[in-house]
Design an enzyme around this catalytic site. Structure first.
Site, PDB file in Angstrom:
ATOM      1  N   ASN A   9      -6.824  11.535  10.304  1.00 19.37           N
ATOM      2  CA  ASN A   9      -7.859  12.016   9.403  1.00 19.37           C
ATOM      3  C   ASN A   9      -8.872  12.735  10.281  1.00 19.37           C
ATOM      4  OD1 ASN A   9      -9.943  12.457   7.633  1.00 19.37           O
ATOM      5  ND2 ASN A   9     -10.470  10.296   7.344  1.00 19.37           N
ATOM      6  N   LYS A  11     -11.392  14.385   9.482  1.00 14.52           N
ATOM      7  CA  LYS A  11     -12.760  14.406   8.943  1.00 14.52           C
ATOM      8  C   LYS A  11     -13.325  15.834   9.055  1.00 14.52           C
ATOM      9  CE  LYS A  11     -12.927   9.520   9.892  1.00 14.52           C
ATOM     10  NZ  LYS A  11     -13.684   8.326  10.256  1.00 14.52           N
ATOM     11  N   HIS A  94     -11.862   7.385   0.701  1.00 13.24           N
ATOM     12  CA  HIS A  94     -12.288   7.064   2.057  1.00 13.24           C
ATOM     13  C   HIS A  94     -13.702   6.471   2.017  1.00 13.24           C
ATOM     14  CE1 HIS A  94     -13.434   7.362   6.244  1.00 13.24           C
ATOM     15  NE2 HIS A  94     -12.140   7.350   6.504  1.00 13.24           N
ATOM     16  N   GLU A  96     -16.199   6.894   3.803  1.00 16.53           N
ATOM     17  CA  GLU A  96     -17.287   7.867   3.990  1.00 16.53           C
ATOM     18  C   GLU A  96     -17.587   8.586   2.674  1.00 16.53           C
ATOM     19  OE1 GLU A  96     -15.497   9.774   7.371  1.00 16.53           O
ATOM     20  OE2 GLU A  96     -15.841   7.936   8.504  1.00 16.53           O
ATOM     21  N   GLU A 166      -9.009   0.059   5.586  1.00 15.18           N
ATOM     22  CA  GLU A 166      -9.955   0.434   6.637  1.00 15.18           C
ATOM     23  C   GLU A 166     -11.232  -0.395   6.512  1.00 15.18           C
ATOM     24  OE1 GLU A 166      -8.968   4.705   8.119  1.00 15.18           O
ATOM     25  OE2 GLU A 166     -10.490   4.811   6.561  1.00 15.18           O
ATOM     26  N   GLY A 172     -14.959   4.213  13.563  1.00 16.47           N
ATOM     27  CA  GLY A 172     -15.779   4.987  14.497  1.00 16.47           C
ATOM     28  C   GLY A 172     -16.688   4.140  15.361  1.00 16.47           C
ATOM     29  N   SER A 212     -10.808   2.583  14.335  1.00 13.51           N
ATOM     30  CA  SER A 212     -10.734   2.541  15.802  1.00 13.51           C
ATOM     31  C   SER A 212      -9.331   2.246  16.327  1.00 13.51           C
ATOM     32  CB  SER A 212     -11.755   1.543  16.373  1.00 13.51           C
ATOM     33  OG  SER A 212     -13.067   1.942  16.030  1.00 13.51           O
TER      34      SER A 212
HETATM   35  P1  13P Z   1     -11.749   6.028  13.581  1.00 10.01           P
HETATM   36  O1  13P Z   1     -10.306   5.956  14.001  1.00 10.01           O
HETATM   37  O2  13P Z   1     -12.512   7.104  14.221  1.00 10.01           O
HETATM   38  O3  13P Z   1     -12.392   4.674  13.640  1.00 10.01           O
HETATM   39  O4  13P Z   1     -11.714   6.427  12.011  1.00 10.01           O
HETATM   40  C1  13P Z   1     -10.896   5.729  11.153  1.00 10.01           C
HETATM   41  C2  13P Z   1     -10.895   6.408   9.844  1.00 10.01           C
HETATM   42  O5  13P Z   1     -11.883   6.420   9.136  1.00 10.01           O
HETATM   43  C3  13P Z   1      -9.677   7.100   9.426  1.00 10.01           C
HETATM   44  O6  13P Z   1      -9.748   7.490   8.105  1.00 10.01           O
END
Ligand code: 13P
Length: 248
Positions: A9, A11, A94, A96, A166, A172, A212
């Protein structure tokens, strides 16, 4: 036999030029992957990514989709538009999007259904906040989100769905859920799918871990019986790191 699926992803990262470069670098590194490989890129990178990935085993996904067919929804993108660009996967729900853009269980469900109607495969994300985990609400939250996301989705349609677990506190942050914790929560999600669709569907649906996940912890996570893949943020932005996760 179900095939594991590792999806990046990206982002809000990568220009067209950078997209071309990353996919080109990635292609030889993941060509022998045993799992499905997907890159979920920004809308503006889809055409470039598709072109660069042509003839390879890399599939291209989007990161969001609107539920309406068309209309006055400034800034949104429809499932038909994605379909026309030959996008194979789209992410919905997601954290976010839930956190910063007011996404709810209901809108996640609407977006998921629109994508399925257009023939897209969907990676539906669920996961608890740190405060929810600390107050012992993880099971309740992921169960509610799973039921909400899958509302009115048929058993047949479920075959086009991947669930990504997740935990929000692991995204992150460099904090990964322990492999055992991830496995246990995914078991709860699978049990929810079993209650809704029966044992066969629960066994065959693929559930990813995300948060992560990186070259150092991928093999331990992927060794867990409940984990069928990963949704990778930060580590999907460099070819070498993402390839190491894919080839866990
Ligand atoms: P990270 O791998 O940067 O923690 O992000 C995970 C994520 O949100 C994938 O959709």
């Amino acid at each position: 036999m179900k095939k594991n699926i590792i999806a990046g992803n990206w982002k809000m990262n990568k220009t067209n030029e950078e997209t071309k470069q990353l996919i080109e670098e990635l292609k030889p590194l993941v060509k022998d992957a045993e799992c499905e490989v997907v890159c979920c890129v920004p809308f503006t990178d889809i055409v470039t990514a598709r072109k660069a990935a042509r003839g390879s085993n890399i599939q291209i996904g989007a990161q969001n989709v609107h539920w309406a067919e068309k209309g006055a929804f400034t800034g949104e993108i429809s499932a038909e538009m994605l379909k026309e660009l030959k996008v194979q996967y789209v992410i919905t729900g997601h954290s976010e999007r839930r956190q910063y853009f007011g996404e709810t269980d209901e809108t996640v469900n609407l977006r998921t259904k629109a994508a399925l109607n257009a023939g897209l495969k969907v990676i539906v994300c669920v996961g608890e906040l740190l405060s929810e985990r600390e107050s012992g609400k993880t099971a309740e939250v992921v169960t509610r989100q799973t039921i909400g996301a899958l509302k009115d989705i048929t058993k047949q349609e479920l075959k086009s769905i991947v669930i990504a677990y997740e935990p929000v506190w692991a995204i992150g942050t460099g904090k990964t859920a322990t492999a055992k914790d991830a496995n246990d929560t995914i078991k709860i999600i699978r049990k929810t799918v079993r209650k809704l669709y029966g044992r066969a569907s629960a066994t065959s649906i693929r559930i990813q871990y995300g948060g992560s996940m990186n070259p150092q912890n991928a093999s331990e996570l992927m060794a867990m019986p409940q984990i069928d893949g990963g949704l990778i943020g930060g580590a999907s932005l460099t070819a070498e790191k993402f390839a190491k996760v894919v080839n866990y």
